[in-house]
Design an enzyme around this catalytic site. Sequence first.
Site, PDB file in Angstrom:
ATOM      1  CD1 TRP A   1      -0.481 100.749 -59.197  1.00 54.04           C
ATOM      2  CD2 TRP A   1      -2.713 100.640 -59.199  1.00 54.04           C
ATOM      3  NE1 TRP A   1      -0.911 100.582 -60.495  1.00 54.04           N
ATOM      4  CE2 TRP A   1      -2.259 100.513 -60.529  1.00 54.04           C
ATOM      5  CE3 TRP A   1      -4.087 100.589 -58.957  1.00 54.04           C
ATOM      6  CZ2 TRP A   1      -3.129 100.352 -61.600  1.00 54.04           C
ATOM      7  CZ3 TRP A   1      -4.953 100.430 -60.016  1.00 54.04           C
ATOM      8  CH2 TRP A   1      -4.476 100.307 -61.324  1.00 54.04           C
TER       9      TRP A   1
ATOM     10  CD  GLU B   1      -1.953 110.335 -61.912  1.00 53.45           C
ATOM     11  OE1 GLU B   1      -2.743 110.807 -62.764  1.00 53.45           O
ATOM     12  OE2 GLU B   1      -1.433 109.200 -62.024  1.00 53.45           O
TER      13      GLU B   1
ATOM     14  NE  ARG C   1      -2.128 107.703 -68.736  1.00 54.60           N
ATOM     15  CZ  ARG C   1      -1.892 107.051 -67.600  1.00 54.60           C
ATOM     16  NH1 ARG C   1      -1.886 107.695 -66.450  1.00 54.60           N
ATOM     17  NH2 ARG C   1      -1.664 105.768 -67.594  1.00 54.60           N
TER      18      ARG C   1
ATOM     19  CG  ASP D   1       3.893 104.266 -64.900  1.00 54.09           C
ATOM     20  OD1 ASP D   1       4.427 103.957 -63.824  1.00 54.09           O
ATOM     21  OD2 ASP D   1       2.669 104.194 -65.088  1.00 54.09           O
TER      22      ASP D   1
ATOM     23  CD1 TRP E   1       3.719 103.088 -56.008  1.00 54.71           C
ATOM     24  CD2 TRP E   1       5.561 104.081 -55.222  1.00 54.71           C
ATOM     25  NE1 TRP E   1       4.222 103.890 -56.999  1.00 54.71           N
ATOM     26  CE2 TRP E   1       5.352 104.514 -56.546  1.00 54.71           C
ATOM     27  CE3 TRP E   1       6.665 104.573 -54.537  1.00 54.71           C
ATOM     28  CZ2 TRP E   1       6.207 105.419 -57.185  1.00 54.71           C
ATOM     29  CZ3 TRP E   1       7.514 105.469 -55.169  1.00 54.71           C
ATOM     30  CH2 TRP E   1       7.277 105.886 -56.469  1.00 54.71           C
ATOM     31  CG  ASP E   2      -0.734 104.395 -55.789  1.00 53.56           C
ATOM     32  OD1 ASP E   2       0.117 103.689 -56.359  1.00 53.56           O
ATOM     33  OD2 ASP E   2      -1.226 105.420 -56.311  1.00 53.56           O
TER      34      ASP E   2
ATOM     35  CE1 TYR F   1      -3.090 104.125 -63.297  1.00 59.86           C
ATOM     36  CE2 TYR F   1      -3.297 106.272 -62.263  1.00 59.86           C
ATOM     37  CZ  TYR F   1      -2.728 105.448 -63.216  1.00 59.86           C
ATOM     38  OH  TYR F   1      -1.785 105.950 -64.073  1.00 59.86           O
TER      39      TYR F   1
HETATM   40  C1  GLC Z   1       0.943 105.272 -62.314  1.00 60.29           C
HETATM   41  C2  GLC Z   1       2.152 105.779 -61.546  1.00 60.29           C
HETATM   42  C3  GLC Z   1       2.464 104.809 -60.443  1.00 60.29           C
HETATM   43  C4  GLC Z   1       1.241 104.625 -59.550  1.00 60.29           C
HETATM   44  C5  GLC Z   1      -0.006 104.274 -60.365  1.00 60.29           C
HETATM   45  C6  GLC Z   1      -1.276 104.351 -59.527  1.00 60.29           C
HETATM   46  O1  GLC Z   1       1.176 104.057 -62.919  1.00 60.29           O
HETATM   47  O2  GLC Z   1       3.261 105.967 -62.374  1.00 60.29           O
HETATM   48  O3  GLC Z   1       3.550 105.261 -59.667  1.00 60.29           O
HETATM   49  O4  GLC Z   1       1.473 103.677 -58.581  1.00 60.29           O
HETATM   50  O5  GLC Z   1      -0.149 105.162 -61.432  1.00 60.29           O
HETATM   51  O6  GLC Z   1      -1.422 105.627 -58.949  1.00 60.29           O
END
Ligand code: GLC
Length: 412
Positions: A33, A382, A191, A158, A35-36, A29
């Site tokens: 992002w 995670e 996944r 997701d 909410w992260d 990632y």
């Molecule tokens: C995945 C998670 C999501 C999070 C993202 C980055 O998509 O489901 O909640 O924000 O990863 O960590």
Amino acid sequence: MVTDLDARARAILTGNDRGGYTVPTAGLYPFQWNWDSAFAAWGFSTFDPDRAWTELETLLAHQWPDGMVPHIVFHRDDRGYFPGPDVWDTGRPVPTSGITQPPVAATMARMILAADPGQAGRAAALVPKLAAWHRWWMRARVREGVACVVHPWESGRDNAFDWDGGMANVDGSEVGTYQRRDTGHVDASMRPTKAEYDRYLALVQWGRAHGWDQVRMADEGPLLVADPGTCFILIRACDDLAALAAAAGVSDEGAGDMAHELRAGLGGIWNAEAGFWDARDLRTGAFSGILSAGAWLCWLAGAGRPEMASHLARAMDNVRYALPTVDPTLPTFEARRYWRGPAWPFYNALAALGLRDAGLGAEAERLRADTEALIRGGGFYEYFDPTDGTPCGGKDFTWTAAIWLTWAGRGA
Ligand code: GLC
């Protein structure tokens, strides 16, 4: 006292800092992002409050003119992620995705201000942006009184069971060929499946083809599911925004009224037959019928019910490490597949905030102690297999490190 794990957690946050924003984890990632980032800010507040505010400010700097705060900000190019900015094609000055994510930022901002009360000015500057985002929710995502998602990614959970019914009616057969990148970073068995990915992409293609018209996406798009998790988070966020505004000495811009209105609509996600808060496909009216993690956040919004307390007890009794993201007594429970079973440290932290406020201190402490044990045993992953604690997904994860510093590593 700073322990070795505290030092490691701080190093993860600073290591994932790309200058004003933090990536969830390197590789899997590589962007910001939504909410992260809010959780990252909470983590930074324990040792670098200035950096905590910056994280929220950067996130909100990429708010759309209509108020939406996008789920990903693509600050820099990175070929290791799919779907990237060219697929979303939102036309923003700094590219972003075209959907949002659960609005936890106001809740985090309130806690950060409590830890750093001298910064009322910075908090005050965030209030109008957060309020505009919450109003956007009311306009573009609240339907039949409840907060909905138009894409599973918008929920932050997701591949949860919540979307299966709605996604069955999304046609993923025309998306063309594409190369996934996530399965190059972590094992495919952990996944989402190819069929799910095809549909995720079909929804992105629909949004793009309709100019990312957010109201239209809710009213005419292929998917509209009322999401308990998002409902509870949004209600809590409106309460917290009102409190944040009061502490910062500015108007709450209607946040209190929004919370009130949303509480009045909650009946729309109570599955009376099953006896739990449940996702509902608003295109067909059908409940999912599966007790899934969104329901665990009901206490955040003061929406606990006796039925939910007994579901929680049963779920906790049936795993070694709480919280499973789906009822672990169901045959559909998959201990290692993302949002179809595993325990997520950051999610535990969020659920525990609600449990604590609802007076369920023993349950909140069970979550904290289990999360501490998971991280001590497996590292800052995670998510984890709730039956045996096996670490899963990406490593050196920002929000896992953040909640260690704010909560899981702080003792009873
Ligand atoms: C995945 C998670 C999501 C999070 C993202 C980055 O998509 O489901 O909640 O924000 O990863 O960590």
